[in-house]
Write a protein that holds these residues in place. Structure first.
Motif, short mmCIF file in Angstrom:
data_model
loop_
_atom_site.label_atom_id
_atom_site.label_comp_id
_atom_site.label_asym_id
_atom_site.label_seq_id
_atom_site.Cartn_x
_atom_site.Cartn_y
_atom_site.Cartn_z
N GLU A 1 51.52 75.83 44.90
CA GLU A 1 51.24 75.35 43.03
C GLU A 1 51.05 75.60 42.28
O GLU A 1 51.89 74.54 41.43
CB GLU A 1 49.29 75.22 44.15
CG GLU A 1 48.69 74.75 45.51
CD GLU A 1 48.92 75.47 46.58
OE1 GLU A 1 49.35 77.07 46.01
OE2 GLU A 1 48.62 75.35 47.43
N GLU A 2 51.46 76.37 41.47
CA GLU A 2 52.09 76.67 39.96
C GLU A 2 53.41 76.92 40.67
O GLU A 2 54.10 76.69 39.11
CB GLU A 2 51.68 78.54 40.52
CG GLU A 2 50.15 79.12 40.33
CD GLU A 2 50.29 80.18 40.64
OE1 GLU A 2 48.24 81.38 40.45
OE2 GLU A 2 50.69 81.49 40.40
N ARG A 3 54.33 77.23 41.50
CA ARG A 3 55.46 77.05 41.72
C ARG A 3 55.73 75.32 41.28
O ARG A 3 56.83 74.76 40.89
CB ARG A 3 56.26 77.36 42.59
CG ARG A 3 57.97 77.58 42.29
CD ARG A 3 58.73 78.31 41.39
NE ARG A 3 59.53 78.56 41.33
CZ ARG A 3 60.10 78.84 40.96
NH1 ARG A 3 59.64 79.93 39.89
NH2 ARG A 3 62.01 78.20 41.35
N ALA A 4 55.04 75.00 41.54
CA ALA A 4 55.28 73.31 41.61
C ALA A 4 54.79 73.02 40.59
O ALA A 4 55.79 71.85 39.80
CB ALA A 4 54.79 72.24 42.43
N ILE A 5 53.86 73.86 39.60
CA ILE A 5 53.91 72.54 37.82
C ILE A 5 55.07 73.60 37.52
O ILE A 5 55.10 72.94 36.78
CB ILE A 5 51.68 73.73 37.59
CG1 ILE A 5 51.10 73.17 38.71
CG2 ILE A 5 51.80 73.80 36.57
CD1 ILE A 5 50.01 73.31 38.64
N GLY A 6 55.64 74.65 37.29
CA GLY A 6 56.06 75.55 37.14
C GLY A 6 57.33 74.63 36.89
O GLY A 6 57.98 74.23 35.81
N ASP A 7 57.63 73.86 38.14
CA ASP A 7 58.37 73.33 37.96
C ASP A 7 58.54 72.37 37.39
O ASP A 7 60.02 71.42 36.98
CB ASP A 7 59.80 73.08 39.52
CG ASP A 7 59.73 74.41 40.46
OD1 ASP A 7 60.65 74.75 39.82
OD2 ASP A 7 59.63 73.82 42.13
N LYS A 8 57.78 71.28 37.85
CA LYS A 8 57.50 70.30 36.68
C LYS A 8 57.87 70.67 35.61
O LYS A 8 58.28 69.59 34.55
CB LYS A 8 56.06 69.22 36.80
CG LYS A 8 56.25 68.36 36.68
CD LYS A 8 54.64 67.44 37.49
CE LYS A 8 54.97 66.40 36.90
NZ LYS A 8 53.99 65.51 37.25
N LEU A 9 57.04 71.18 34.99
CA LEU A 9 57.32 71.41 33.47
C LEU A 9 58.50 72.10 33.26
O LEU A 9 58.96 71.60 31.79
CB LEU A 9 56.35 72.75 33.03
CG LEU A 9 55.47 72.84 32.95
CD1 LEU A 9 53.93 74.12 33.44
CD2 LEU A 9 54.96 71.15 31.91
N ALA A 10 59.93 73.03 33.90
CA ALA A 10 60.92 73.24 33.93
C ALA A 10 61.57 72.01 33.48
O ALA A 10 62.67 72.16 32.88
CB ALA A 10 61.11 74.03 34.64
#
Length: 113
Positions: free
Chosen positions: A40-49
Motif C-alpha cells: 500500500e505504501e509502495r502504491a502511494i509512492g509510485d503514484k507520487l513518483a
C-alpha cells in the motif's frame, strides 16, 4: 537534431527506465528513491513518483499500525522549487485525493532539494 551518441543515450535511458521498478525522472535524469515497506505504501509512492517527475526522494509510512488510516509522507522534489509550503501540499493533495478520502489523517513534509 540529436547526434548518434545522444540518440543512443536517450534510447538506453528509456530502455533502463522501462525495466526499473522505480519511476524515472526524465527531467532530472535519475530515478526517484521511494522508501516504502508495504504494498500500500509502495502504491502511494509510485503514484507520487509518477506525478512529481522531479522527485529525488519519496518516503511513505503507514503510522496507523497497519490498517492504512494514517500516513506519514515526505517528498523532496524539484517540482516544489519556488512554491510555498501550502502550494506544495495542495499539489500532493490533488494527486492523492481519492486515497486521502479514505484516511483519517496524514502528516506531509514537502521540500525542494
Amino acid at each position: 537534431q540529436l547526434g548518434a551518441p545522444a540518440l543512443y543515450l536517450l534510447i538506453m535511458f528509456r530502455f533502463a527506465a522501462a525495466l526499473n521498478p522505480l519511476r524515472v525522472s526524465l527531467t532530472r535524469g535519475f530515478a526517484a528513491k521511494i522508501e516504502a515497506i508495504t504494498p500500500e505504501e509502495r502504491a502511494i509512492g509510485d503514484k507520487l513518483a509518477q506525478a512529481f517527475g522531479g522527485a529525488n526522494l519519496i518516503k511513505v509510512r503507514d503510522t496507523s499500525g497497519g490498517c492504512g488510516a494514517m500516513y506519514n509522507i515526505e517528498i523532496t522534489a524539484q517540482d516544489f522549487a519556488g512554491q510555498s509550503t501550502v502550494k506544495q501540499h495542495m499539489a500532493v493533495h490533488s494527486v492523492l485525493k481519492e486515497e486521502m478520502a479514505k484516511w483519517h489523517g496524514v502528516t506531509l513534509v514537502t521540500k525542494a532539494p
